[in-house]
Design a protein around this motif. Structure first.
Motif, PDB file in Angstrom:
ATOM      1  N   LEU A  57       0.874  20.646 -14.768  1.00  0.00           N
ATOM      2  CA  LEU A  57       0.769  20.343 -13.224  1.00  0.00           C
ATOM      3  C   LEU A  57      -0.207  21.081 -12.413  1.00  0.00           C
ATOM      4  CD1 LEU A  57       1.868  18.594 -10.857  1.00  0.00           C
ATOM      5  CD2 LEU A  57       3.795  20.081 -10.731  1.00  0.00           C
ATOM      6  N   LYS A  58      -1.256  20.530 -11.847  1.00  0.00           N
ATOM      7  CA  LYS A  58      -2.179  21.225 -11.024  1.00  0.00           C
ATOM      8  C   LYS A  58      -2.035  21.411  -9.559  1.00  0.00           C
ATOM      9  CE  LYS A  58      -4.361  23.047 -14.397  1.00  0.00           C
ATOM     10  NZ  LYS A  58      -4.416  24.494 -14.542  1.00  0.00           N
ATOM     11  N   LEU A  59      -1.679  20.145  -9.019  1.00  0.00           N
ATOM     12  CA  LEU A  59      -1.758  19.883  -7.757  1.00  0.00           C
ATOM     13  C   LEU A  59      -0.641  18.953  -7.397  1.00  0.00           C
ATOM     14  CD1 LEU A  59      -5.574  19.159  -6.912  1.00  0.00           C
ATOM     15  CD2 LEU A  59      -4.341  21.207  -6.458  1.00  0.00           C
ATOM     16  N   SER A  60      -0.106  19.215  -6.114  1.00  0.00           N
ATOM     17  CA  SER A  60       0.904  18.329  -5.734  1.00  0.00           C
ATOM     18  C   SER A  60       0.753  18.093  -3.963  1.00  0.00           C
ATOM     19  CB  SER A  60       2.579  18.924  -5.800  1.00  0.00           C
ATOM     20  OG  SER A  60       3.197  18.321  -6.587  1.00  0.00           O
ATOM     21  N   ARG A  61       1.131  16.698  -3.641  1.00  0.00           N
ATOM     22  CA  ARG A  61       0.845  16.397  -2.400  1.00  0.00           C
ATOM     23  C   ARG A  61       1.843  15.663  -1.720  1.00  0.00           C
ATOM     24  NH1 ARG A  61      -4.151  15.639  -4.644  1.00  0.00           N
ATOM     25  NH2 ARG A  61      -3.662  13.421  -5.044  1.00  0.00           N
ATOM     26  N   LEU A  62       2.537  15.640  -0.407  1.00  0.00           N
ATOM     27  CA  LEU A  62       3.344  15.093   0.078  1.00  0.00           C
ATOM     28  C   LEU A  62       2.552  13.955   0.745  1.00  0.00           C
ATOM     29  CD1 LEU A  62       6.439  14.370   1.466  1.00  0.00           C
ATOM     30  CD2 LEU A  62       5.535  16.308   3.048  1.00  0.00           C
ATOM     31  N   GLN A  63       3.118  12.637   0.709  1.00  0.00           N
ATOM     32  CA  GLN A  63       2.378  11.496   1.474  1.00  0.00           C
ATOM     33  C   GLN A  63       3.935  10.738   2.214  1.00  0.00           C
ATOM     34  OE1 GLN A  63       0.464   8.730  -1.174  1.00  0.00           O
ATOM     35  NE2 GLN A  63      -1.601   9.811  -0.884  1.00  0.00           N
ATOM     36  N   MET A  64       3.348  10.403   3.374  1.00  0.00           N
ATOM     37  CA  MET A  64       4.265   9.608   4.044  1.00  0.00           C
ATOM     38  C   MET A  64       3.625   8.315   4.494  1.00  0.00           C
ATOM     39  SD  MET A  64       6.083  12.649   6.143  1.00  0.00           S
ATOM     40  CE  MET A  64       5.868  11.784   7.737  1.00  0.00           C
ATOM     41  N   LYS A  65       4.235   7.323   4.348  1.00  0.00           N
ATOM     42  CA  LYS A  65       3.778   5.805   4.710  1.00  0.00           C
ATOM     43  C   LYS A  65       4.355   5.427   5.942  1.00  0.00           C
ATOM     44  CE  LYS A  65       1.723   4.523   0.353  1.00  0.00           C
ATOM     45  NZ  LYS A  65       0.325   4.265   0.651  1.00  0.00           N
ATOM     46  N   MET A  66       3.579   5.265   6.980  1.00  0.00           N
ATOM     47  CA  MET A  66       4.276   4.848   8.261  1.00  0.00           C
ATOM     48  C   MET A  66       3.805   3.267   8.846  1.00  0.00           C
ATOM     49  SD  MET A  66       3.666   8.692  10.231  1.00  0.00           S
ATOM     50  CE  MET A  66       2.476   8.982   9.079  1.00  0.00           C
ATOM     51  N   ASN A  67       4.674   2.685   9.416  1.00  0.00           N
ATOM     52  CA  ASN A  67       4.408   1.426   9.976  1.00  0.00           C
ATOM     53  C   ASN A  67       3.731   1.538  11.604  1.00  0.00           C
ATOM     54  OD1 ASN A  67       4.434  -1.149  11.221  1.00  0.00           O
ATOM     55  ND2 ASN A  67       6.283  -1.740  10.037  1.00  0.00           N
ATOM     56  N   THR A  68       2.423   1.270  11.554  1.00  0.00           N
ATOM     57  CA  THR A  68       1.931   1.739  12.940  1.00  0.00           C
ATOM     58  C   THR A  68       1.868   0.581  13.925  1.00  0.00           C
ATOM     59  OG1 THR A  68      -0.400   1.489  12.115  1.00  0.00           O
ATOM     60  CG2 THR A  68       0.713   3.553  12.201  1.00  0.00           C
ATOM     61  N   GLY A  69       2.715  -0.608  13.509  1.00  0.00           N
ATOM     62  CA  GLY A  69       2.516  -1.943  14.182  1.00  0.00           C
ATOM     63  C   GLY A  69       2.211  -3.272  13.393  1.00  0.00           C
ATOM     64  N   ASN A  70       1.736  -4.519  14.014  1.00  0.00           N
ATOM     65  CA  ASN A  70       1.565  -5.493  13.508  1.00  0.00           C
ATOM     66  C   ASN A  70      -0.040  -5.773  13.789  1.00  0.00           C
ATOM     67  OD1 ASN A  70       3.995  -5.719  12.038  1.00  0.00           O
ATOM     68  ND2 ASN A  70       4.889  -6.550  14.128  1.00  0.00           N
ATOM     69  N   ASP A  71      -0.724  -6.447  12.817  1.00  0.00           N
ATOM     70  CA  ASP A  71      -1.882  -7.137  13.170  1.00  0.00           C
ATOM     71  C   ASP A  71      -1.886  -8.352  13.961  1.00  0.00           C
ATOM     72  OD1 ASP A  71      -1.468  -8.833  11.150  1.00  0.00           O
ATOM     73  OD2 ASP A  71      -2.949  -8.070   9.676  1.00  0.00           O
ATOM     74  N   ASP A  72      -2.968  -9.120  14.220  1.00  0.00           N
ATOM     75  CA  ASP A  72      -2.879 -10.248  14.982  1.00  0.00           C
ATOM     76  C   ASP A  72      -2.208 -11.382  14.202  1.00  0.00           C
ATOM     77  OD1 ASP A  72      -4.921 -10.408  13.040  1.00  0.00           O
ATOM     78  OD2 ASP A  72      -6.375 -11.432  14.618  1.00  0.00           O
ATOM     79  N   LYS A  73      -1.961 -11.189  12.722  1.00  0.00           N
ATOM     80  CA  LYS A  73      -1.308 -12.442  12.024  1.00  0.00           C
ATOM     81  C   LYS A  73       0.100 -12.049  11.841  1.00  0.00           C
ATOM     82  CE  LYS A  73      -5.505 -13.806   9.587  1.00  0.00           C
ATOM     83  NZ  LYS A  73      -6.073 -13.672   8.443  1.00  0.00           N
ATOM     84  N   GLY A  74       0.571 -10.744  12.341  1.00  0.00           N
ATOM     85  CA  GLY A  74       2.051 -10.395  12.272  1.00  0.00           C
ATOM     86  C   GLY A  74       2.215  -9.755  11.127  1.00  0.00           C
ATOM     87  N   ASN A  75       1.318  -9.232  10.203  1.00  0.00           N
ATOM     88  CA  ASN A  75       1.637  -8.435   9.324  1.00  0.00           C
ATOM     89  C   ASN A  75       1.534  -7.093   9.501  1.00  0.00           C
ATOM     90  OD1 ASN A  75       1.054 -10.763   7.177  1.00  0.00           O
ATOM     91  ND2 ASN A  75      -1.026 -10.516   7.599  1.00  0.00           N
ATOM     92  N   PRO A  76       2.460  -6.198   8.867  1.00  0.00           N
ATOM     93  CA  PRO A  76       2.457  -4.706   9.020  1.00  0.00           C
ATOM     94  C   PRO A  76       1.129  -3.985   8.973  1.00  0.00           C
ATOM     95  CG  PRO A  76       3.665  -5.174   7.465  1.00  0.00           C
ATOM     96  CD  PRO A  76       3.416  -6.728   7.782  1.00  0.00           C
ATOM     97  N   ILE A  77       0.822  -3.090   9.744  1.00  0.00           N
ATOM     98  CA  ILE A  77      -0.109  -2.069   9.410  1.00  0.00           C
ATOM     99  C   ILE A  77       0.376  -0.809   8.861  1.00  0.00           C
ATOM    100  CG2 ILE A  77      -2.119  -0.604  10.595  1.00  0.00           C
ATOM    101  CD1 ILE A  77      -2.132  -3.015  12.691  1.00  0.00           C
ATOM    102  N   ILE A  78       0.004  -0.420   7.774  1.00  0.00           N
ATOM    103  CA  ILE A  78       0.719   0.674   7.219  1.00  0.00           C
ATOM    104  C   ILE A  78      -0.195   1.844   7.241  1.00  0.00           C
ATOM    105  CG2 ILE A  78       1.776   1.749   5.129  1.00  0.00           C
ATOM    106  CD1 ILE A  78       3.469  -0.553   6.607  1.00  0.00           C
ATOM    107  N   ARG A  79      -0.146   3.025   7.801  1.00  0.00           N
ATOM    108  CA  ARG A  79      -1.041   4.146   7.416  1.00  0.00           C
ATOM    109  C   ARG A  79      -0.280   5.263   6.694  1.00  0.00           C
ATOM    110  NH1 ARG A  79      -4.854   1.125   8.846  1.00  0.00           N
ATOM    111  NH2 ARG A  79      -5.197   0.754  11.111  1.00  0.00           N
ATOM    112  N   THR A  80      -1.175   5.980   5.945  1.00  0.00           N
ATOM    113  CA  THR A  80      -0.524   7.326   5.204  1.00  0.00           C
ATOM    114  C   THR A  80      -0.913   8.281   5.519  1.00  0.00           C
ATOM    115  OG1 THR A  80      -0.957   5.589   3.084  1.00  0.00           O
ATOM    116  CG2 THR A  80      -0.882   8.129   2.768  1.00  0.00           C
TER     117      THR A  80
END
Length: 74
Positions: free
Chosen positions: A7-30
């Protein structure tokens, strides 16, 4: 041929729902937090991610640990 993974590196990632696009699909940011101690347990990383989730503007969809390993032949 046996291979060892170090094991060399470790990272913490959080995926967040920042809203919906014009088609109603969720916008997910990391959001990625680098330089997490490789000795930290999964429970420790989750606890930190959970605490950070409470400070975010957008709802957190998932908390992840991303590990990078170096592979070597024995």
């Amino acid at each position: 041929m046996p291979v060892t993974a170090t094991l060399k590196l470790s990272r913490l990632q959080m995926k967040m729902n920042t809203g919906n696009d014009d088609k109603g699909n969720p916008i997910i940011r990391t959001k990625t937090y680098r330089s997490v101690k490789t000795t930290a347990t999964d429970a420790n990383i989750y606890d930190v991610g959970f605490a950070l989730a409470g400070l975010q503007k957008h709802p957190v969809e998932s908390i992840r640990r991303v590990n990078e390993v170096q592979l070597e032949a024995e």
